[in-house]
Design a protein around this motif. Structure first.
Motif: not given
Length: 374
Positions: A311-320, A342-346, A351-354
């Motif tokens: 995921i890198g910086k493209t999403g969110w990591i949560t606790n298990v 705008t931020a959401w579309m970027q 995501c895809r670029e990663r």
């Protein structure tokens, strides 16, 4: 090269899918596959590619002497330049029999992370410990699909000097952004574009922790978030009475759709706004995150395996096993989508670029070919 793959089975799993893609996209080498069990899902698909597939029919965990003899003579007949094994049991059986048959270029493949009592089978833990000892002698190299997998195996004694991480690769031409697919999927369920549509694709298994996922949805409902959710995968349908009961207990029967197994996953990934991986353990390199992101769909994932690396910086990591942590991440995503398009579309582009830049099928195939020949 003549490449012989020996795999525990050919069912609908991550390692099996990687083996299939490797055979599909490597046009330079000749591939042959031996399953310790049966053909299952991927056997016929491999045959459609022109790949020879053999089975030993070791079913219900029973190893047959005739099957071992058959494996030995198949190796002698095929005369492989390299034996690539997949998963613990195939690493052990394929590695040892391959050595006895005179093959030195043996490469183990490992796609497992969790080795914990009560979460992993006793037989799996035992074979892993045996393989840790044999890793000093049998394989020339050990390929892990995830950094977390390498870390776990080496902690129990797998030979560190032989370990290499090759992340899974994905056919980014099959999983791509397609608004018409997304619209068709939402129309099928009669879900408007204004409703946040959350998705989960997997199978019914304790590893996936569907109870925590549903509890997170319940928190979203308590907070009056306008959402629907779809849960897709084997045994994730309305015939699963345990799952239906959990939904009813959380008053979610009208908010969550149990769609069962589907073959149109690119439609699902394009139709949802956000993908959620709720796994509690056992993940190495979750394929579904890559498939979702390749379609431009951001992800929320628990901190299992290499989820954070994908995921890198493209999403969110949560606790298990923390429904509040998952719910809070979903709310953050929903707020961004509603307040800053705008931020959401970027984010969707990122995501895809990663995936394209780091986890394409071409990169994976080239890495395997390098290790087989060096």
């Amino acid at each position: 090269m003549q490449v012989l793959h020996i795999i525990t089975g050919l069912s609908d799993g991550g390692a099996e899918a990687v083996l299939y893609r490797l055979c599909q996209f490597d046009n330079e080498n000749n591939h042959v596959v031996i399953s310790l069990q049966n053909e299952d899902k991927y056997g016929p698909l491999l045959k459609d590619l022109g790949i020879d597939v053999y089975t030993l029919d070791f079913l219900n965990g029973k190893v047959r002497m005739l099957g071992l003899v058959k494996l030995f003579y198949l190796i002698k007949k095929i005369k492989p330049d390299v034996i690539q094994t997949w998963m613990y049991h195939a690493d052990f059986i394929g590695g040892v029999v391959g050595r006895i048959a005179g093959i030195k270029n043996i490469v183990w493949g490992l796609h497992h992370t969790t080795l914990v009592k009560e979460k992993s089978k006793r037989s799996t833990i035992l074979i892993a410990k045996i393989n840790a000892f044999l890793s000093n002698f049998v394989p020339k190299k050990i390929i892990y699909c995830a950094s977390k997998s390498k870390e776990v195996q080496e902690s129990i004694g797998f030979k560190k000097a032989k370990g290499i991480v090759i992340p899974n690769g994905y056919d980014i031409a099959s999983f791509t952004q397609n608004s018409s697919m997304g619209t068709a999927f939402r129309d099928e369920l009669n879900i408007s574009s204004e409703t946040l549509l959350i998705g989960h694709v997997g199978r019914y298994n304790p590893q996936k922790d569907h109870r925590t996922l549903i509890e997170a949805f319940s928190i979203l409902k308590e907070k009056k978030l306008n959402f629907n959710a779809v849960i897709v995968g084997t045994n994730l349908d309305n015939d699963n009475h345990k799952l239906v009961k959990i939904l009813n207990e959380n008053n979610l029967k009208d908010d969550v759709f149990l769609l069962g197994k589907r073959s149109d996953i690119p439609y699902v990934m394009n139709g949802i706004d956000l993908f959620v991986l709720s796994s509690a353990f056992g993940e190495a390199f979750p394929n579904v995150l890559n498939e979702s992101m390749a379609c431009g769909t951001p992800c929320v994932a628990t901190d299992v395996g290499d989820s954070s690396i994908i995921i890198g910086k493209t999403g969110w990591i949560t606790n298990v096993q923390d429904p509040h942590s998952i719910a809070n991440a979903i709310i953050k995503a929903a707020e961004e989508k509603l307040s800053n398009n705008t931020a959401w579309m970027q984010r969707k582009v990122n995501c895809r670029e990663r995936i394209v830049e780091n986890f394409s099928i071409e990169k994976m195939v080239n890495r395997y070919k390098e290790e087989w020949t060096n």
